[in-house]
Design a protein around this motif. Sequence first.
Motif, PDB file in Angstrom:
ATOM      1  N   ASP A 135       0.854  -1.196   0.000  1.00 42.27           N
ATOM      2  CA  ASP A 135       0.000   0.000   0.000  1.00 42.27           C
ATOM      3  C   ASP A 135       0.886   1.240   0.000  1.00 42.27           C
ATOM      4  O   ASP A 135       1.633   1.449  -0.925  1.00 42.27           O
ATOM      5  CB  ASP A 135      -0.979  -0.021   1.179  1.00 42.27           C
ATOM      6  CG  ASP A 135      -1.917  -1.228   1.110  1.00 42.27           C
ATOM      7  OD1 ASP A 135      -2.320  -1.599  -0.008  1.00 42.27           O
ATOM      8  OD2 ASP A 135      -2.233  -1.803   2.169  1.00 42.27           O
ATOM      9  N   SER A 136       0.835   2.041   1.050  1.00 40.98           N
ATOM     10  CA  SER A 136       1.667   3.251   1.092  1.00 40.98           C
ATOM     11  C   SER A 136       2.853   3.091   2.040  1.00 40.98           C
ATOM     12  O   SER A 136       3.457   4.067   2.460  1.00 40.98           O
ATOM     13  CB  SER A 136       0.815   4.459   1.509  1.00 40.98           C
ATOM     14  OG  SER A 136       0.282   4.239   2.791  1.00 40.98           O
ATOM     15  N   GLU A 137       3.185   1.860   2.358  1.00 42.00           N
ATOM     16  CA  GLU A 137       4.309   1.592   3.263  1.00 42.00           C
ATOM     17  C   GLU A 137       5.484   1.009   2.494  1.00 42.00           C
ATOM     18  O   GLU A 137       5.318   0.151   1.629  1.00 42.00           O
ATOM     19  CB  GLU A 137       3.884   0.607   4.359  1.00 42.00           C
ATOM     20  CG  GLU A 137       4.970   0.355   5.371  1.00 42.00           C
ATOM     21  CD  GLU A 137       4.526  -0.592   6.474  1.00 42.00           C
ATOM     22  OE1 GLU A 137       5.406  -1.213   7.079  1.00 42.00           O
ATOM     23  OE2 GLU A 137       3.310  -0.712   6.722  1.00 42.00           O
ATOM     24  N   ARG A 192       9.399  -0.699   3.169  1.00 43.92           N
ATOM     25  CA  ARG A 192      10.316  -1.261   4.163  1.00 43.92           C
ATOM     26  C   ARG A 192      11.561  -1.733   3.427  1.00 43.92           C
ATOM     27  O   ARG A 192      11.467  -2.488   2.449  1.00 43.92           O
ATOM     28  CB  ARG A 192       9.669  -2.410   4.908  1.00 43.92           C
ATOM     29  CG  ARG A 192      10.544  -2.960   6.005  1.00 43.92           C
ATOM     30  CD  ARG A 192       9.782  -3.703   7.068  1.00 43.92           C
ATOM     31  NE  ARG A 192       8.598  -3.044   7.569  1.00 43.92           N
ATOM     32  CZ  ARG A 192       8.588  -2.101   8.525  1.00 43.92           C
ATOM     33  NH1 ARG A 192       9.702  -1.701   9.049  1.00 43.92           N
ATOM     34  NH2 ARG A 192       7.459  -1.575   8.928  1.00 43.92           N
ATOM     35  N   THR A 221       5.671   4.941   6.472  1.00 45.31           N
ATOM     36  CA  THR A 221       4.411   5.025   5.761  1.00 45.31           C
ATOM     37  C   THR A 221       4.374   6.375   5.073  1.00 45.31           C
ATOM     38  O   THR A 221       4.548   7.413   5.717  1.00 45.31           O
ATOM     39  CB  THR A 221       3.228   4.883   6.731  1.00 45.31           C
ATOM     40  OG1 THR A 221       3.339   3.618   7.396  1.00 45.31           O
ATOM     41  CG2 THR A 221       1.906   4.954   5.984  1.00 45.31           C
TER      42      THR A 221
END
Length: 164
Positions: A93-95, A97, A126
């Motif tokens: 999504d909008s994350e 890592r 995020t």
Amino acid sequence: MLATQRGDDHDDSAHAPVRQPARVHGRRDEPMTDVDQLQDLIRSFLRDPFGANGEQAPGWIPAADIEETDDAYILELDVPGLKREDVNIELRDSEVRIRGEIKEKERTGLLRRQTRRVGQFEFGMTLPGDINPDRVDATLRDGVLTVRLGKATASQPRQVQIKD
């Protein structure tokens, strides 16, 4: 105003002893290393205070710049010595890592001092808008990992016309 030992309140600053700076105990040659490690520990704790994700905590968090342009988010991480095969970039999504490992150099002599960061690292955040997964690319050049994350069309700014 300094009070004298007699207990009166008049100014004896001309006779007051010169105050010596407080001595800092610890290693004088690496003062920022301890501060950096403490900051990494605090960030790690704030991300996952009880280790709920069941994974081993990363050893450190790389320094990063995050830039937002009209059409993308650009992450630049300082990771000197990192090899492409030792890093993983994951989007959800909008994350974003980023996990990796800078492997310690094999040495033949006695290591007297080490201030370079080695071992596992993790950077995660995020983003404030959605990412278009088809517009993501990454480069690793001169010890800097640059990840360009294109914004989804809905996340891009647009002009709104005012109607009569």
